[in-house]
Scaffold this motif. Structure first.
Motif, mmCIF file in Angstrom:
data_model
loop_
_atom_site.group_PDB
_atom_site.id
_atom_site.type_symbol
_atom_site.label_atom_id
_atom_site.label_comp_id
_atom_site.label_asym_id
_atom_site.label_seq_id
_atom_site.Cartn_x
_atom_site.Cartn_y
_atom_site.Cartn_z
ATOM 1 N N ASN A 148 0.390 -9.417 -16.265
ATOM 2 C CA ASN A 148 0.576 -8.314 -17.212
ATOM 3 C C ASN A 148 -0.597 -8.226 -18.183
ATOM 4 O OD1 ASN A 148 1.656 -6.284 -18.778
ATOM 5 N ND2 ASN A 148 3.557 -7.353 -19.246
ATOM 6 N N HIS A 149 -1.035 -9.379 -18.701
ATOM 7 C CA HIS A 149 -2.148 -9.382 -19.649
ATOM 8 C C HIS A 149 -3.462 -8.949 -18.991
ATOM 9 C CE1 HIS A 149 -0.007 -12.437 -22.515
ATOM 10 N NE2 HIS A 149 0.506 -11.233 -22.555
ATOM 11 N N ALA A 150 -3.621 -9.237 -17.698
ATOM 12 C CA ALA A 150 -4.855 -8.855 -17.002
ATOM 13 C C ALA A 150 -4.946 -7.350 -16.785
ATOM 14 C CB ALA A 150 -4.945 -9.579 -15.664
ATOM 15 N N LEU A 151 -3.809 -6.672 -16.764
ATOM 16 C CA LEU A 151 -3.794 -5.231 -16.509
ATOM 17 C C LEU A 151 -4.192 -4.428 -17.749
ATOM 18 C CD1 LEU A 151 -0.478 -4.946 -14.475
ATOM 19 C CD2 LEU A 151 -2.749 -4.317 -13.623
ATOM 20 N N LYS A 152 -4.912 -3.363 -17.522
ATOM 21 C CA LYS A 152 -5.158 -2.409 -18.598
ATOM 22 C C LYS A 152 -3.842 -1.749 -18.989
ATOM 23 C CE LYS A 152 -9.829 -1.321 -16.939
ATOM 24 N NZ LYS A 152 -10.701 -0.265 -16.359
ATOM 25 N N PRO A 153 -3.706 -1.239 -20.209
ATOM 26 C CA PRO A 153 -2.488 -0.513 -20.566
ATOM 27 C C PRO A 153 -2.175 0.567 -19.532
ATOM 28 C CG PRO A 153 -3.838 -0.864 -22.505
ATOM 29 C CD PRO A 153 -4.661 -1.325 -21.340
ATOM 30 N N ASP A 154 -0.950 0.622 -19.101
ATOM 31 C CA ASP A 154 -0.486 1.543 -18.066
ATOM 32 C C ASP A 154 -1.024 1.160 -16.684
ATOM 33 O OD1 ASP A 154 1.316 3.623 -17.590
ATOM 34 O OD2 ASP A 154 -0.288 5.099 -17.410
ATOM 35 N N GLY A 155 -1.517 -0.077 -16.542
ATOM 36 C CA GLY A 155 -1.895 -0.569 -15.224
ATOM 37 C C GLY A 155 -0.659 -0.900 -14.404
ATOM 38 N N PHE A 156 -0.822 -0.951 -13.094
ATOM 39 C CA PHE A 156 0.312 -1.081 -12.179
ATOM 40 C C PHE A 156 0.271 -2.416 -11.450
ATOM 41 C CE2 PHE A 156 2.331 0.132 -7.965
ATOM 42 C CZ PHE A 156 3.628 0.177 -8.459
ATOM 43 N N PHE A 157 1.439 -3.046 -11.332
ATOM 44 C CA PHE A 157 1.579 -4.280 -10.567
ATOM 45 C C PHE A 157 2.650 -4.098 -9.498
ATOM 46 C CE2 PHE A 157 4.221 -8.218 -10.099
ATOM 47 C CZ PHE A 157 3.342 -8.907 -9.284
ATOM 48 N N ALA A 203 -6.791 3.907 0.435
ATOM 49 C CA ALA A 203 -8.198 3.538 0.201
ATOM 50 C C ALA A 203 -8.866 4.510 -0.759
ATOM 51 C CB ALA A 203 -8.951 3.495 1.520
ATOM 52 N N ALA A 204 -8.471 5.785 -0.709
ATOM 53 C CA ALA A 204 -9.066 6.788 -1.592
ATOM 54 C C ALA A 204 -8.669 6.562 -3.049
ATOM 55 C CB ALA A 204 -8.649 8.186 -1.150
ATOM 56 N N LYS A 205 -7.564 5.853 -3.273
ATOM 57 C CA LYS A 205 -7.091 5.608 -4.634
ATOM 58 C C LYS A 205 -7.721 4.374 -5.267
ATOM 59 C CE LYS A 205 -2.461 7.647 -4.194
ATOM 60 N NZ LYS A 205 -2.443 8.354 -5.478
ATOM 61 N N LEU A 208 0.823 -1.209 0.000
ATOM 62 C CA LEU A 208 0.000 0.000 0.000
ATOM 63 C C LEU A 208 0.860 1.263 0.000
ATOM 64 C CD1 LEU A 208 -2.941 -1.062 2.343
ATOM 65 C CD2 LEU A 208 -2.876 -0.976 -0.149
ATOM 66 N N ASP A 209 2.080 1.182 0.562
ATOM 67 C CA ASP A 209 3.019 2.304 0.424
ATOM 68 C C ASP A 209 3.281 2.598 -1.050
ATOM 69 O OD1 ASP A 209 3.331 2.686 3.138
ATOM 70 O OD2 ASP A 209 5.193 1.531 3.286
ATOM 71 N N ARG A 210 3.446 1.543 -1.837
ATOM 72 C CA ARG A 210 3.707 1.714 -3.271
ATOM 73 C C ARG A 210 2.487 2.283 -3.987
ATOM 74 N NH1 ARG A 210 8.502 -1.400 -4.707
ATOM 75 N NH2 ARG A 210 9.284 -2.350 -2.789
ATOM 76 N N VAL A 211 1.315 1.834 -3.577
ATOM 77 C CA VAL A 211 0.087 2.384 -4.173
ATOM 78 C C VAL A 211 -0.009 3.878 -3.883
ATOM 79 C CG1 VAL A 211 -2.433 2.347 -4.046
ATOM 80 C CG2 VAL A 211 -1.167 0.192 -4.145
ATOM 81 N N ALA A 213 0.798 8.577 -8.466
ATOM 82 C CA ALA A 213 -0.115 9.716 -8.586
ATOM 83 C C ALA A 213 -1.264 9.406 -9.545
ATOM 84 C CB ALA A 213 0.647 10.952 -9.045
ATOM 85 N N ARG A 214 -2.072 8.410 -9.193
ATOM 86 C CA ARG A 214 -3.254 8.086 -9.990
ATOM 87 C C ARG A 214 -4.166 7.190 -9.178
ATOM 88 N NH1 ARG A 214 -2.188 3.801 -14.679
ATOM 89 N NH2 ARG A 214 -4.420 3.571 -14.309
ATOM 90 N N ASP A 215 -5.400 7.014 -9.635
ATOM 91 C CA ASP A 215 -6.374 6.157 -8.960
ATOM 92 C C ASP A 215 -6.516 4.836 -9.703
ATOM 93 O OD1 ASP A 215 -6.819 8.182 -7.131
ATOM 94 O OD2 ASP A 215 -8.565 8.990 -8.194
ATOM 95 N N PHE A 216 -7.070 3.840 -9.002
ATOM 96 C CA PHE A 216 -7.224 2.494 -9.544
ATOM 97 C C PHE A 216 -8.664 2.019 -9.317
ATOM 98 C CE2 PHE A 216 -2.828 3.016 -8.088
ATOM 99 C CZ PHE A 216 -2.134 2.789 -9.271
ATOM 100 N N PRO A 217 -9.529 2.197 -10.309
ATOM 101 C CA PRO A 217 -10.942 1.830 -10.121
ATOM 102 C C PRO A 217 -11.157 0.364 -9.757
ATOM 103 C CG PRO A 217 -10.683 3.227 -12.057
ATOM 104 C CD PRO A 217 -9.303 2.871 -11.606
#
Length: 315
Positions: free
Chosen positions: A144-153, A83-85, A50-53, A57-61
């Motif tokens: 990687n395939h499950a993530l949207k483009p520019d998604g974060f792991f 939690a806000a992200k 969660l520190d990394r999240v 500087a973006r949100d993750f729906p």
């Protein structure tokens, strides 16, 4: 003959089945009953993830969590910035009982055959589960395939010198008692090239680091009890099929104390937590420059005179 040759080549590319995934599931099912009383490593990793999240500087729906026995969801309740992200948090596990420990939507799934639609989630967090996969790179590719483009792991797994003291004590005890030894502690991935594995799996801007944790216990039996309580006992496919005699563990505990005990008599147990992070590729991400495309010379940046290779040799 050609078909036979191709089949042989494909078989050689299949990763060895080091781990019995069905046994991993059963042991995690059993551990779920008291998991919350022994999950200090998972809680530590959940906070680190969660520190990394929070640093992004973006949100993750939509966020997907692999493993952790609900630790990420529990940590999120005390982390309002993280939690806000995050919009919807879906916690999953190979074990149905572990998945059920999540505080919200939960799914039982297998990281080795990830049943997630391509480009469907914004964030994937993996909390101490990937070290049980037989094909780590294959699991990372599926994430990687499950993530949207520019998604974060961001993920963490046990590796490196984890449980090295217990491994040495068990090997020494069995060699002494039986003249030979079986592997009774699972092998762990090396710590040195996790970013390289991430790159092989197609992640952009991969990074990795190691969190070295030392926990102390009254004796080896307490350590082994705690490992059972979090579902982290060995599940090697090539494990001995007959239970080990009590004498083996008694002697291993003695050797552990003789070789590794601190001055106060307590024994240390090492855990190397390998952290990794990266992004699903996207055209907006920075790209490395092509060789020869630099617009400034290194000599100018350093404030020195540029000298050719020939001049250096002649001088």
């Amino acid at each position: 003959m050609a078909a036979s040759s191709s089949a042989s080549a494909n078989a050689s590319d299949t990763p060895p089945r080091l781990f019995d995934r069905a046994l991993v599931r059963r042991r995690r099912d059993r551990a779920a009953r008291e998991f919350a009383s022994y999950d200090f490593l998972h809680a530590r990793v959940a906070d680190d993830l969660l520190d990394r999240v929070e640093s992004v500087a973006r949100d993750f729906p939509v966020a997907l969590v692999l493993g952790g026995g609900g630790a990420v969801g529990r940590a999120l309740k005390t982390r309002p910035q993280a939690a806000a992200k995050i919009g919807t948090l879906i916690e999953t596990d190979l074990s149905p009982a572990m998945a059920a420990l999540g505080s919200g939507p939960a799914v039982c799934l297998d990281e080795e055959a990830l049943p997630v639609a391509s480009e469907s989630v914004d964030l994937v967090l993996s909390c101490l589960s990937l070290h049980w996969t037989n094909d780590l790179v294959g699991a990372l590719i599926q994430i990687n395939h499950a993530l949207k483009p520019d998604g974060f792991f961001a993920g963490a797994m046990l590796g490196g010198a984890t449980l090295t003291q217990l491994r040495q004590a068990l090997l020494a005890a069995e060699s002494e008692l039986k003249g030979g030894a079986h592997a009774r502690v699972s092998p762990f991935a090396d710590a040195f090239d996790m970013a390289g594995l991430m790159g092989r799996a197609g992640f952009a801007l991969p990074v990795s680091d190691v969190d070295r944790v030392t926990a102390r216990y009254g004796n080896a039996f307490v350590l082994m009890r705690d490992l059972r309580a979090i579902g982290e006992t060995s599940a090697l496919t090539q494990r001995p099929r007959t239970p080990a005699a009590k004498a083996l563990f008694v002697r291993a505990a003695q050797i552990y104390a003789e070789r590794f005990a601190d001055p106060d008599g307590r024994i240390p147990a090492s855990f190397d937590i390998l952290h990794m992070a990266g992004w699903a590729p996207h055209e907006s991400q920075p790209k490395p420059l092509r060789p020869g495309s630099a617009k400034a010379r290194l000599a100018d940046a350093l404030g020195v005179k540029e000298t050719s290779a020939g001049e250096k040799a002649g001088g």
